[in-house]
Design a protein around this motif. Structure first.
Motif, PDB file in Angstrom:
ATOM      1  N   GLY A  62      40.191  39.963  42.033  1.00 11.83           N
ATOM      2  CA  GLY A  62      39.168  39.677  43.034  1.00 11.83           C
ATOM      3  C   GLY A  62      37.894  39.085  42.473  1.00 11.83           C
ATOM      4  O   GLY A  62      36.969  38.804  43.210  1.00 11.83           O
ATOM      5  N   ARG A  63      37.854  38.901  41.165  1.00  9.65           N
ATOM      6  CA  ARG A  63      36.666  38.253  40.600  1.00  9.65           C
ATOM      7  C   ARG A  63      36.816  36.748  40.763  1.00  9.65           C
ATOM      8  O   ARG A  63      37.844  36.192  40.398  1.00  9.65           O
ATOM      9  N   SER A  64      35.781  36.100  41.269  1.00 11.86           N
ATOM     10  CA  SER A  64      35.888  34.644  41.306  1.00 11.86           C
ATOM     11  C   SER A  64      35.158  34.081  40.092  1.00 11.86           C
ATOM     12  O   SER A  64      34.291  34.729  39.515  1.00 11.86           O
ATOM     13  N   VAL A 124      33.455  40.031  28.543  1.00 12.80           N
ATOM     14  CA  VAL A 124      32.501  40.756  29.381  1.00 12.80           C
ATOM     15  C   VAL A 124      33.086  40.960  30.770  1.00 12.80           C
ATOM     16  O   VAL A 124      33.707  40.063  31.330  1.00 12.80           O
ATOM     17  N   GLY A 125      32.924  42.169  31.273  1.00 18.55           N
ATOM     18  CA  GLY A 125      33.394  42.465  32.621  1.00 18.55           C
ATOM     19  C   GLY A 125      34.862  42.818  32.706  1.00 18.55           C
ATOM     20  O   GLY A 125      35.405  43.021  33.788  1.00 18.55           O
ATOM     21  N   SER A 126      35.538  42.931  31.578  1.00 14.81           N
ATOM     22  CA  SER A 126      36.977  43.190  31.626  1.00 14.81           C
ATOM     23  C   SER A 126      37.294  44.679  31.806  1.00 14.81           C
ATOM     24  O   SER A 126      38.442  45.047  31.971  1.00 14.81           O
ATOM     25  N   GLY A 127      36.274  45.521  31.773  1.00 16.45           N
ATOM     26  CA  GLY A 127      36.485  46.941  32.048  1.00 16.45           C
ATOM     27  C   GLY A 127      36.755  47.792  30.823  1.00 16.45           C
ATOM     28  O   GLY A 127      37.611  48.681  30.830  1.00 16.45           O
ATOM     29  N   LYS A 128      35.990  47.581  29.789  1.00 13.46           N
ATOM     30  CA  LYS A 128      36.181  48.359  28.566  1.00 13.46           C
ATOM     31  C   LYS A 128      35.649  49.782  28.707  1.00 13.46           C
ATOM     32  O   LYS A 128      36.168  50.709  28.100  1.00 13.46           O
ATOM     33  N   THR A 129      34.597  49.936  29.538  1.00 16.00           N
ATOM     34  CA  THR A 129      33.977  51.252  29.659  1.00 16.00           C
ATOM     35  C   THR A 129      34.972  52.302  30.150  1.00 16.00           C
ATOM     36  O   THR A 129      34.995  53.433  29.683  1.00 16.00           O
ATOM     37  N   LEU A 130      35.792  51.884  31.100  1.00 16.16           N
ATOM     38  CA  LEU A 130      36.774  52.807  31.642  1.00 16.16           C
ATOM     39  C   LEU A 130      37.773  53.228  30.563  1.00 16.16           C
ATOM     40  O   LEU A 130      38.135  54.400  30.447  1.00 16.16           O
ATOM     41  N   VAL A 169      24.818  45.911  30.724  1.00 13.17           N
ATOM     42  CA  VAL A 169      24.224  46.276  32.003  1.00 13.17           C
ATOM     43  C   VAL A 169      25.131  45.857  33.158  1.00 13.17           C
ATOM     44  O   VAL A 169      25.678  44.772  33.176  1.00 13.17           O
ATOM     45  N   ASP A 170      25.290  46.748  34.098  1.00 11.49           N
ATOM     46  CA  ASP A 170      26.306  46.558  35.119  1.00 11.49           C
ATOM     47  C   ASP A 170      25.752  46.767  36.521  1.00 11.49           C
ATOM     48  O   ASP A 170      25.602  47.891  36.980  1.00 11.49           O
ATOM     49  N   VAL A 171      25.403  45.680  37.191  1.00  9.69           N
ATOM     50  CA  VAL A 171      24.954  45.759  38.583  1.00  9.69           C
ATOM     51  C   VAL A 171      25.780  44.767  39.397  1.00  9.69           C
ATOM     52  O   VAL A 171      25.457  43.588  39.488  1.00  9.69           O
ATOM     53  N   PHE A 200      39.440  52.264  41.740  1.00 10.68           N
ATOM     54  CA  PHE A 200      40.268  51.058  41.770  1.00 10.68           C
ATOM     55  C   PHE A 200      41.520  51.237  40.929  1.00 10.68           C
ATOM     56  O   PHE A 200      41.681  52.225  40.219  1.00 10.68           O
ATOM     57  N   LYS A 201      42.395  50.269  41.045  1.00 12.03           N
ATOM     58  CA  LYS A 201      43.629  50.276  40.270  1.00 12.03           C
ATOM     59  C   LYS A 201      43.307  49.679  38.901  1.00 12.03           C
ATOM     60  O   LYS A 201      42.585  48.704  38.806  1.00 12.03           O
ATOM     61  N   MET A 202      43.869  50.253  37.863  1.00 10.87           N
ATOM     62  CA  MET A 202      43.614  49.695  36.536  1.00 10.87           C
ATOM     63  C   MET A 202      44.327  48.355  36.399  1.00 10.87           C
ATOM     64  O   MET A 202      45.388  48.148  36.979  1.00 10.87           O
ATOM     65  N   ALA A 244      46.186  45.025  31.715  1.00 14.16           N
ATOM     66  CA  ALA A 244      45.700  45.012  30.335  1.00 14.16           C
ATOM     67  C   ALA A 244      45.057  46.356  29.983  1.00 14.16           C
ATOM     68  O   ALA A 244      45.255  46.870  28.878  1.00 14.16           O
ATOM     69  N   GLN A 245      44.316  46.934  30.909  1.00  9.21           N
ATOM     70  CA  GLN A 245      43.710  48.252  30.646  1.00  9.21           C
ATOM     71  C   GLN A 245      44.794  49.294  30.399  1.00  9.21           C
ATOM     72  O   GLN A 245      44.705  50.102  29.470  1.00  9.21           O
ATOM     73  N   THR A 246      45.816  49.272  31.230  1.00  9.24           N
ATOM     74  CA  THR A 246      46.909  50.229  31.073  1.00  9.24           C
ATOM     75  C   THR A 246      47.587  50.057  29.718  1.00  9.24           C
ATOM     76  O   THR A 246      47.858  51.028  29.010  1.00  9.24           O
TER      77      THR A 246
HETATM   78  P1  ADP Z   1      32.820  45.468  29.970  1.00  9.54           P
HETATM   79  O1  ADP Z   1      34.202  45.229  29.462  1.00  9.54           O
HETATM   80  O2  ADP Z   1      31.997  44.243  29.965  1.00  9.54           O
HETATM   81  O3  ADP Z   1      32.165  46.638  29.330  1.00  9.54           O
HETATM   82  P2  ADP Z   1      32.682  47.135  32.273  1.00  9.54           P
HETATM   83  O4  ADP Z   1      33.445  48.254  31.707  1.00  9.54           O
HETATM   84  O5  ADP Z   1      31.212  47.271  32.355  1.00  9.54           O
HETATM   85  O6  ADP Z   1      33.038  45.801  31.516  1.00  9.54           O
HETATM   86  O7  ADP Z   1      33.297  46.812  33.689  1.00  9.54           O
HETATM   87  C1  ADP Z   1      32.784  45.798  34.519  1.00  9.54           C
HETATM   88  C2  ADP Z   1      32.872  46.161  35.971  1.00  9.54           C
HETATM   89  O8  ADP Z   1      34.223  46.156  36.399  1.00  9.54           O
HETATM   90  C3  ADP Z   1      32.350  47.557  36.273  1.00  9.54           C
HETATM   91  O9  ADP Z   1      31.623  47.478  37.461  1.00  9.54           O
HETATM   92  C4  ADP Z   1      33.613  48.388  36.433  1.00  9.54           C
HETATM   93  O10 ADP Z   1      33.412  49.471  37.280  1.00  9.54           O
HETATM   94  C5  ADP Z   1      34.572  47.378  37.023  1.00  9.54           C
HETATM   95  N1  ADP Z   1      35.974  47.630  36.722  1.00  9.54           N
HETATM   96  C6  ADP Z   1      36.491  48.091  35.581  1.00  9.54           C
HETATM   97  N2  ADP Z   1      37.849  48.164  35.655  1.00  9.54           N
HETATM   98  C7  ADP Z   1      38.170  47.717  36.892  1.00  9.54           C
HETATM   99  C8  ADP Z   1      39.415  47.550  37.590  1.00  9.54           C
HETATM  100  N3  ADP Z   1      40.584  47.833  37.027  1.00  9.54           N
HETATM  101  N4  ADP Z   1      39.369  47.050  38.843  1.00  9.54           N
HETATM  102  C9  ADP Z   1      38.189  46.753  39.422  1.00  9.54           C
HETATM  103  N5  ADP Z   1      36.996  46.886  38.837  1.00  9.54           N
HETATM  104  C10 ADP Z   1      36.975  47.371  37.575  1.00  9.54           C
END
Ligand code: ADP
Ligand code: MG
Length: 718
Positions: free
Chosen positions: A469-471, A316-322, A573-575, A285-287, A290-292
């Motif tokens: 795309g998150r609702s 939560v869910g903001s994409g910190k793992t990436l 946990v991420d499902v 996906f595209k970052m 904020a991630q960038t």
């Molecule tokens: P958290 O910040 O809670 O650790 P995660 O890193 O687990 O969040 O990311 C939550 C979900 O969003 C994961 O399924 C991840 O793959 C997805 N995700 C992360 N960055 C993006 C993005 N830029 N666009 C779409 N999905 C993303």
């Protein structure tokens, strides 16, 4: 001449200091026995300690209540009137009480004594008018006042009147030794007149002038015996100002110091090979913007030559793992190792699986180390760590054991950092001679004021944007009566191909009753959702790690539609296919926990739901928590409310910050504006005198020394 002055100045100064350092034992009316109680119950050892024992409230003594106004809910009241009668009554075999009937012509009220009976019955004169001061209470349907302060009118009039009478909190133990609020009043009334000229100012004169503060001496006098409400307010302001200012000065100074002295590994971006490959080939996906941005901030740190010490906050869910992955790759690209430490085994496994997927085929090696890693594997991991062939290590607390030795750890990432104590984090820092760059991540958004105080010397990045795309998650509150409806809803979601979490509170992993709730719940769910149509997985903290992993992977692969769990799934946990989070006994969870749990759904594009099940009658506090969840999905807003409901002490323990501050008057949750204000002042002072070397700032140096006396030194972290 000048020399002599210096000596005399010094002598008289030290004599002045001595007076307030006098042991409380030597105060008139105290003595060794009471001194012991002052020490034990209130931590008061010296005159100074007594001066700094502030009243918790003030009672307006200019006001008289009339007897017909009295009810048991009133705090302290003051009455003026006469005794009609005094009667000795027997209670039990050899106990007596003295009951007086008191009137001010609007009604009568009973006044009761259990002690000092003889003296009181002898001294009370029924022809005279008395001033009573006490707390109304109710006893078999009637209002009475037990052990009031009492003074004959003419005597009362002959004394200077205090309008705002200080009330000091006392304990059962102190009261049984006759140390009550009145005792404090008397001791302070005799101490205060003697402190004139003996209180050494703790803030530089120019600060007091510029910010229009009361002198310390006047402040202390006003706090105990305020002239009026305005002076009281100013005195309280001075104390709050000083408390918060010294803390901010400390933090800002540490930050300045770290920025200017602590060296760090320099990473070169032209070496970005793995990072680029992973980024282009593996990330679907595209970052987000904020991630960038956060990655740029991290990049700037690691190229700067300074050690990075950064806190990443993101809901939560903001994409910190990436962000964590790409940050670790910066290190690997530069020939260093990296590690990711997380608080639970379940989360470690999950991270390991998802990171392995994103690194697959790129040529970066990654391993998992937890408490349950088998010896043979451990030996391999150790070898890889020492010879440098292992690039990234993911794991739990096991990472900080002394036996874990890296060849060259360049980057340490800690997820859900609030779960770790400072000491644990610090151990990771020390894995190298030169501290690795540090990124700590948290999904528990900390309100600004608290962050400024606890993590003020960390640099902070915020991911304030969720992936597109998150609702919005829809949150609803139901009581048990609606359980069947909830099951019906779960069935519908599962029919649509989605998955459901059902979470039970497990406050303590050793709590058997909690475990029973979960087991009963699991039985019920398996009856409602029977095999072969449905499969239910279960995960809780008491299971063996491989059982946990089995449960998790069933759910992750959608071989189970329902996951019954305790809060072990709270973090990370991420499902993404899971769309319903049912939280049982939701009233037993704290707000931030509820928010974390809710964050397990809404990770894909489908509409997600959070269902809070509670018992029918909730306490006010529980109701506030539930309705906050129903009405808000904003982590920062939720954490502000949490701070208000719980108070800051609870949120981030003192150990967390490694910094034993003890606020007497200021409040982190209520004095946000003042915190901001004094922080700016602290920075202004440091701009002009970064090392606090100027003569005018020496009192500040002393204040910082005092503050840091109790600080546990963990090196370069906050
Ligand atoms: P958290 O910040 O809670 O650790 P995660 O890193 O687990 O969040 O990311 C939550 C979900 O969003 C994961 O399924 C991840 O793959 C997805 N995700 C992360 N960055 C993006 C993005 N830029 N666009 C779409 N999905 C993303
Ligand atoms: Mg996470």
């Amino acid at each position: 001449m000048a020399k002599l002055e210096k000596i005399f100045g010094y002598l008289s100064r030290s004599m002045i200091a001595d007076y307030l350092d006098t042991d409380i034992t030597y105060m008139k009316g105290v003595g060794p026995k009471r001194a012991e109680i002052f020490k034990k119950e209130f931590g008061i050892r010296t005159f100074r300690d007594l001066l700094y024992y502030f009243p918790y409230r003030y009672v307006d003594r200019s006001r008289f209540y009339s007897v017909d106004e009295l009810n048991k809910d009133l705090p302290y009241v003051q009455l003026k009137g006469k005794f009609i009668s005094l009667e000795l009554q027997k209670i039990g075999a050899n106990k007596k009480k003295l009951v007086g009937t008191f009137t001010d012509n609007t009604g009568v009220v009973e006044v009761v004594w259990f002690q000092g009976i003889d003296w009181i019955s002898k001294s009370v004169n029924r022809d005279k008018t008395y001033i009573l001061f006490g707390k109304p209470s109710e006893f078999s349907g009637r209002i009475n006042i037990v052990h009031p302060e009492m003074e004959e009118l003419s005597k009362w009039q002959s004394k200077p009147q205090v309008t705002l009478a200080p009330q000091y909190s006392t304990t059962e133990q102190s009261k049984s030794s006759y140390i009550n609020s009145k005792t404090f009043q008397m001791l302070l009334a005799s101490l205060i007149p003697n402190i004139h000229g003996r209180v050494l100012e703790t803030l530089p004169h120019y600060i007091i002038e510029k910010y229009k503060l009361l002198s310390l001496e006047n402040t202390l006098c006003q706090l105990h015996f305020p002239e009026n409400t305005e002076m009281l307010r100013q005195a309280q302001y001075r104390i709050k100002f000083e408390e918060l200012f010294v803390i901010q000065l400390n933090i800002q100074k540490a930050k300045l110091h770290r920025h200017s002295t602590v060296r760090g590994f320099v990473f070169d971006r032209s070496k970005d090979n793995y990072l680029k490959e992973c980024f282009h080939k593996k990330i679907p996906f595209k970052m987000t913007g904020a991630q960038t941005r956060v990655l740029q901030e991290i990049r700037a740190d690691v190229c700067s030559g300074r050690q990075m010490n950064r806190l990443l906050q993101g809901d939560v869910g903001s994409g910190k793992t990436l962000v964590a992955l790409l940050t670790m790759l910066m290190a690997v690209d530069n020939g260093y190792q990296a590690c990711l430490m997380v608080p639970t085994e379940v989360l470690a496994q999950q991270h390991y699986r998802s990171l392995s997927k994103m690194l697959d085929g790129i040529g970066v090696s990654i391993r998992l180390l937890t408490g349950s890693t088998k010896q043979r594997e451990r030996t391999e991991i150790d070898r890889g760590l020492r010879d440098g062939s292992l690039n990234i290590l993911v794991g739990t607390h096991a990472l900080i054991e002394e036996t874990v030795v890296f060849k060259n750890l360049g980057m340490a990432v800690i997820d859900e950092q609030h779960r770790f104590g400072v000491e644990q984090r610090a151990k990771l820092w020390k894995k190298n001679e030169l501290a690795p760059h540090i990124l700590v991540m948290t999904a528990t958004p900390i309100p600004r004021t608290l962050a400024m105080t606890l993590y003020g010397d960390l640099d902070v990045s915020v991911i304030d944007e969720l992936p597109k795309g998150r609702s919005k998650i829809i949150t609803r509150h139901f009581t048990d009566a609606y359980r069947l409806k909830v099951y019906g809803f779960m069935r519908k979601q599962i029919e649509e191909g989605h998955q459901v979490y059902v979470v039970y509170p497990l406050i303590s992993e050793s709590e058997n009753t909690d475990l029973k709730d979960l087991e009963d719940g699991y039985d019920r769910i398996t009856r409602e959702f029977p095999i072969p149509q449905y499969h239910v997985a279960v995960v809780h903290g008491r299971m063996k790690p491989d059982q946990k992993e089995l449960g998790m992977s069933l759910f992750e692969r959608n071989n189970a539609q329902i996951m019954v769990a305790t809060t072990v799934i709270e973090v990370g946990v991420d499902v993404p296919n899971a769309t319903v989070m049912v939280i049982e006994s939701a009233e037993r969870f704290g707000l931030s926990q509820l928010h974390q749990l809710r964050g397990r759904v809404g990770r894909g594009s489908a509409q997600s739901y959070c269902i809070l099940m509670t018992k029918p009658n909730l306490s006010e506090n529980a109701y506030s928590r539930i309705s906050t969840m129903v009405n808000s999905t904003d982590g920062f807003e939720i954490s502000e409310t949490d701070l208000k409901l719980r108070g800051p002490g609870d949120m981030e323990g003192k150990q967390q910050s490694g910094f034993a501050f003890d606020l007497k008057m200021a409040s982190l949750s209520q004095d946000g504006q003042l915190i901001q204000y004094v922080r700016d002042i602290a920075n202004e002072i440091l701009d002009a005198d970064p090392a606090l070397e100027k003569q005018e700032n020496q009192l500040l140096v002393k204040a910082l020394k005092e503050l840091n006396k109790n600080k546990i030194n963990y090196g370069s972290i906050s």
